[in-house]
Design an enzyme around this catalytic site. Sequence first.
Site, PDB file in Angstrom:
ATOM      1  N   GLY A 240      52.606  39.099  39.810  1.00 20.42           N
ATOM      2  CA  GLY A 240      52.242  39.981  40.917  1.00 20.42           C
ATOM      3  C   GLY A 240      52.745  41.389  40.649  1.00 20.42           C
ATOM      4  O   GLY A 240      52.121  42.163  39.926  1.00 20.42           O
ATOM      5  N   GLY A 241      53.909  41.712  41.214  1.00 20.38           N
ATOM      6  CA  GLY A 241      54.444  43.076  41.159  1.00 20.38           C
ATOM      7  C   GLY A 241      54.394  43.721  39.778  1.00 20.38           C
ATOM      8  O   GLY A 241      53.926  44.860  39.634  1.00 20.38           O
TER       9      GLY A 241
ATOM     10  N   GLU B 141      53.782  28.287  41.768  1.00 19.35           N
ATOM     11  CA  GLU B 141      54.411  29.497  42.279  1.00 19.35           C
ATOM     12  C   GLU B 141      55.361  29.135  43.426  1.00 19.35           C
ATOM     13  O   GLU B 141      54.938  29.071  44.591  1.00 19.35           O
ATOM     14  CB  GLU B 141      53.340  30.461  42.792  1.00 19.35           C
ATOM     15  CG  GLU B 141      52.407  30.951  41.715  1.00 19.35           C
ATOM     16  CD  GLU B 141      51.884  32.337  42.027  1.00 19.35           C
ATOM     17  OE1 GLU B 141      52.139  33.251  41.250  1.00 19.35           O
ATOM     18  OE2 GLU B 141      51.252  32.507  43.080  1.00 19.35           O
TER      19      GLU B 141
ATOM     20  N   GLU C 274      50.595  33.547  49.774  1.00 16.60           N
ATOM     21  CA  GLU C 274      50.486  34.570  50.822  1.00 16.60           C
ATOM     22  C   GLU C 274      49.310  34.262  51.752  1.00 16.60           C
ATOM     23  O   GLU C 274      49.322  34.638  52.919  1.00 16.60           O
ATOM     24  CB  GLU C 274      50.374  35.964  50.175  1.00 16.60           C
ATOM     25  CG  GLU C 274      51.721  36.389  49.591  1.00 16.60           C
ATOM     26  CD  GLU C 274      51.653  37.423  48.484  1.00 16.60           C
ATOM     27  OE1 GLU C 274      50.558  37.981  48.238  1.00 16.60           O
ATOM     28  OE2 GLU C 274      52.695  37.664  47.855  1.00 16.60           O
TER      29      GLU C 274
ATOM     30  N   HIS D  57      46.669  30.917  47.201  1.00 19.06           N
ATOM     31  CA  HIS D  57      47.891  31.705  46.952  1.00 19.06           C
ATOM     32  C   HIS D  57      48.815  31.568  48.170  1.00 19.06           C
ATOM     33  O   HIS D  57      48.355  31.524  49.308  1.00 19.06           O
ATOM     34  CB  HIS D  57      47.537  33.174  46.706  1.00 19.06           C
ATOM     35  CG  HIS D  57      48.711  33.971  46.224  1.00 19.06           C
ATOM     36  ND1 HIS D  57      49.682  34.439  47.080  1.00 19.06           N
ATOM     37  CD2 HIS D  57      49.089  34.327  44.973  1.00 19.06           C
ATOM     38  CE1 HIS D  57      50.605  35.073  46.365  1.00 19.06           C
ATOM     39  NE2 HIS D  57      50.275  35.021  45.091  1.00 19.06           N
TER      40      HIS D  57
ATOM     41  N   ASN E  45      47.932  39.474  39.407  1.00 19.56           N
ATOM     42  CA  ASN E  45      47.426  39.488  40.789  1.00 19.56           C
ATOM     43  C   ASN E  45      47.810  40.827  41.416  1.00 19.56           C
ATOM     44  O   ASN E  45      48.989  41.070  41.673  1.00 19.56           O
ATOM     45  CB  ASN E  45      48.058  38.320  41.561  1.00 19.56           C
ATOM     46  CG  ASN E  45      47.762  38.386  43.051  1.00 19.56           C
ATOM     47  OD1 ASN E  45      46.834  39.079  43.485  1.00 19.56           O
ATOM     48  ND2 ASN E  45      48.549  37.668  43.832  1.00 19.56           N
ATOM     49  N   TRP E  46      46.803  41.669  41.654  1.00 17.24           N
ATOM     50  CA  TRP E  46      47.086  43.019  42.160  1.00 17.24           C
ATOM     51  C   TRP E  46      47.275  43.040  43.673  1.00 17.24           C
ATOM     52  O   TRP E  46      47.528  44.081  44.253  1.00 17.24           O
ATOM     53  CB  TRP E  46      45.966  43.985  41.748  1.00 17.24           C
ATOM     54  CG  TRP E  46      45.861  44.187  40.262  1.00 17.24           C
ATOM     55  CD1 TRP E  46      46.660  43.639  39.288  1.00 17.24           C
ATOM     56  CD2 TRP E  46      44.903  44.994  39.565  1.00 17.24           C
ATOM     57  NE1 TRP E  46      46.253  44.057  38.044  1.00 17.24           N
ATOM     58  CE2 TRP E  46      45.177  44.887  38.179  1.00 17.24           C
ATOM     59  CE3 TRP E  46      43.820  45.784  39.968  1.00 17.24           C
ATOM     60  CZ2 TRP E  46      44.415  45.556  37.209  1.00 17.24           C
ATOM     61  CZ3 TRP E  46      43.061  46.456  39.004  1.00 17.24           C
ATOM     62  CH2 TRP E  46      43.364  46.329  37.642  1.00 17.24           C
ATOM     63  N   LYS E  47      47.133  41.887  44.319  1.00 14.76           N
ATOM     64  CA  LYS E  47      47.331  41.775  45.774  1.00 14.76           C
ATOM     65  C   LYS E  47      46.569  42.909  46.486  1.00 14.76           C
ATOM     66  O   LYS E  47      45.480  43.255  46.084  1.00 14.76           O
ATOM     67  CB  LYS E  47      48.825  41.792  46.105  1.00 14.76           C
ATOM     68  CG  LYS E  47      49.639  40.819  45.260  1.00 14.76           C
ATOM     69  CD  LYS E  47      51.021  40.627  45.804  1.00 14.76           C
ATOM     70  CE  LYS E  47      51.856  39.820  44.830  1.00 14.76           C
ATOM     71  NZ  LYS E  47      52.787  38.944  45.476  1.00 14.76           N
TER      72      LYS E  47
ATOM     73  N   SER F 191      58.087  36.389  40.346  1.00 12.72           N
ATOM     74  CA  SER F 191      59.007  37.399  39.794  1.00 12.72           C
ATOM     75  C   SER F 191      59.067  37.378  38.265  1.00 12.72           C
ATOM     76  O   SER F 191      60.139  37.548  37.669  1.00 12.72           O
ATOM     77  CB  SER F 191      60.397  37.259  40.411  1.00 12.72           C
ATOM     78  OG  SER F 191      60.344  37.520  41.810  1.00 12.72           O
TER      79      SER F 191
ATOM     80  N   GLY G 116      57.750  37.743  44.723  1.00 13.94           N
ATOM     81  CA  GLY G 116      58.076  39.071  45.252  1.00 13.94           C
ATOM     82  C   GLY G 116      59.529  39.218  45.671  1.00 13.94           C
ATOM     83  O   GLY G 116      59.895  40.185  46.339  1.00 13.94           O
TER      84      GLY G 116
END
Length: 259
Positions: free
Chosen positions: A238-239, A172, A103, A101, A15-17, A217, A178
């Site tokens: 993600g990151g 998640e 977020e 998601h 997921n490149w957000k 993470s 994150g």
Amino acid sequence: MRGAADGRPLLVAGNWKMFTRAATAAELAGAVASAADAAPGADVAVFPPFPYLSGVAAALRGSRVALGAQCCHDRAEGAHTGEVSAEMAADVGCRMVLCGHSERRQAGESDEAVGLRVRAALRAGLVPVLCVGETLAERESGAADRVLERQLLSGTHGLAADEVRRVDVAYEPVWAIGTGRTATPETAVAAHRTIRAALVRTFGDAGAFPRILYGGSVKPSNAEELMRSEGVQGVLVGGASLDAASFRAIILAGAAARS
Ligand code: PEP
């Protein structure tokens, strides 16, 4: 329990957000495509920002990597300024879409809205990845399982058995996204069991089909252990998916975990 999803390859999804630019997105996509070629045992997907979907689709053409959108509206089209439909995502080459998601839930997306988006994704022929997860306060107060079941059941509300088979789920925990704080394999296994049990209770045999991914993470140092854990059928990253070398290592871990 072992379900039909256990016979399928693990899914490693990035997921490149709201990161990358057109050039860096295409470059990253090229690196992911070559990592996927080196790991034929794992399924791989990326979820770039909307403006870069077409460019990434071009960079991925002929590769094993599935393209996904980070969200979709529940209508196919209409006067919904700023929104993107599942049909539009499919039209530019998407095969998957994230729904719910955390977020987006934190920004106000309700359980009901997430359910409508899951249905919209299926209508457009996309695989919805239904994201569920509890906050730290919910975990500490003993409400985690209840929250997971509520999000799962509203996200799949009204689906027929043949539809639920086409859904993937991502567990998640919000406190792990994150933050650098990863769920232990034991915590992930227990949450995945809760999710699978709710799916089977609600949909019978069809509930054994959705792949259940872990997200929060994930990095090269913990990916293989997580993916070797019972009931963990892939990861949503993600990151670490924004760094080509890290994401490659996680993809290779996905192939190794099933070998
Ligand atoms: C995510 O965005 O879905 C996620 C799991 O992020 P991170 O890997 O950075 O925790």
